[in-house]
Scaffold this motif. Structure first.
Motif, PDB file in Angstrom:
ATOM      1  N   ALA A  49       5.147   3.608   1.662  1.00  0.00           N
ATOM      2  CA  ALA A  49       6.245   2.763   1.223  1.00  0.00           C
ATOM      3  C   ALA A  49       7.181   2.530   2.388  1.00  0.00           C
ATOM      4  CB  ALA A  49       7.004   3.398   0.052  1.00  0.00           C
ATOM      5  N   TYR A  60       5.212  -1.313  -1.000  1.00  0.00           N
ATOM      6  CA  TYR A  60       4.426  -0.208  -1.526  1.00  0.00           C
ATOM      7  C   TYR A  60       2.949  -0.464  -1.299  1.00  0.00           C
ATOM      8  CZ  TYR A  60       8.769   0.872  -3.936  1.00  0.00           C
ATOM      9  OH  TYR A  60      10.083   1.160  -4.228  1.00  0.00           O
ATOM     10  N   ASP A  62      -0.915  -0.390  -2.194  1.00  0.00           N
ATOM     11  CA  ASP A  62      -1.559  -0.632  -3.479  1.00  0.00           C
ATOM     12  C   ASP A  62      -1.896   0.667  -4.210  1.00  0.00           C
ATOM     13  OD1 ASP A  62      -3.458  -3.556  -2.377  1.00  0.00           O
ATOM     14  OD2 ASP A  62      -1.417  -3.370  -3.137  1.00  0.00           O
ATOM     15  N   LYS A  65       1.489   1.757  -5.853  1.00  0.00           N
ATOM     16  CA  LYS A  65       2.341   0.767  -6.500  1.00  0.00           C
ATOM     17  C   LYS A  65       2.439   1.028  -8.002  1.00  0.00           C
ATOM     18  CE  LYS A  65       1.976  -3.175  -4.647  1.00  0.00           C
ATOM     19  NZ  LYS A  65       1.459  -4.497  -4.206  1.00  0.00           N
TER      20      LYS A  65
END
Length: 126
Positions: A49, A60, A62, A65
């Motif tokens: 992040a 973020y 994946d 997230k």
């Protein structure tokens, strides 16, 4: 010279939450973007992040997230990574980092960051 101290890691079970903290001092940048990184086993550090100096822009990966939130607390000069619904795949040493960034934005590439914390270990058991 900017100094970062990251903390907050620990041993948790899958589904639990943790909040990582990164305290910064001695800033020399006009504007700092901040990021959290972690290495996959046997690999280099990858972005988890990132957040702009103002805190208005965030990024973020994946893989996290929807489960993590990065934030800044300006009064304490601290950056946080709130991690919820932790998975065993999240087990890693997490590193806080700071990058010189003029304007509003952030970097996602490891090489852009100049200052690093010592790392804090997150262990997630099934």
């Amino acid at each position: 010279q900017e100094k970062l101290v990251d903390s907050g890691g620990g041993f948790v079970q899958a589904g639990d939450s943790l909040r990582l903290s990164c305290a910064a001092s001695g800033l020399t940048f006009c504007s700092d973007a901040m990021g959290w990184f972690r290495p996959a086993p046997g690999k280099e550090r990858d972005i988890v992040a990132a957040i702009s100096w103002s805190g208005c822009r965030t990024y973020y990966a994946d893989s996290v997230k929807g489960r993590v939130t990065i934030s800044r607390e300006s009064a304490k000069n601290t950056v946080y990574l709130q991690m919820n619904s932790l998975k065993t795949e999240d087990k890693a040493v997490y590193y806080c980092a700071a990058a010189q960034y003029y304007g509003s934005g952030y970097y996602t590439e490891k090489s852009k960051y100049d200052y690093w914390g010592q790392g804090t270990q997150v262990t997630v058991s099934s």
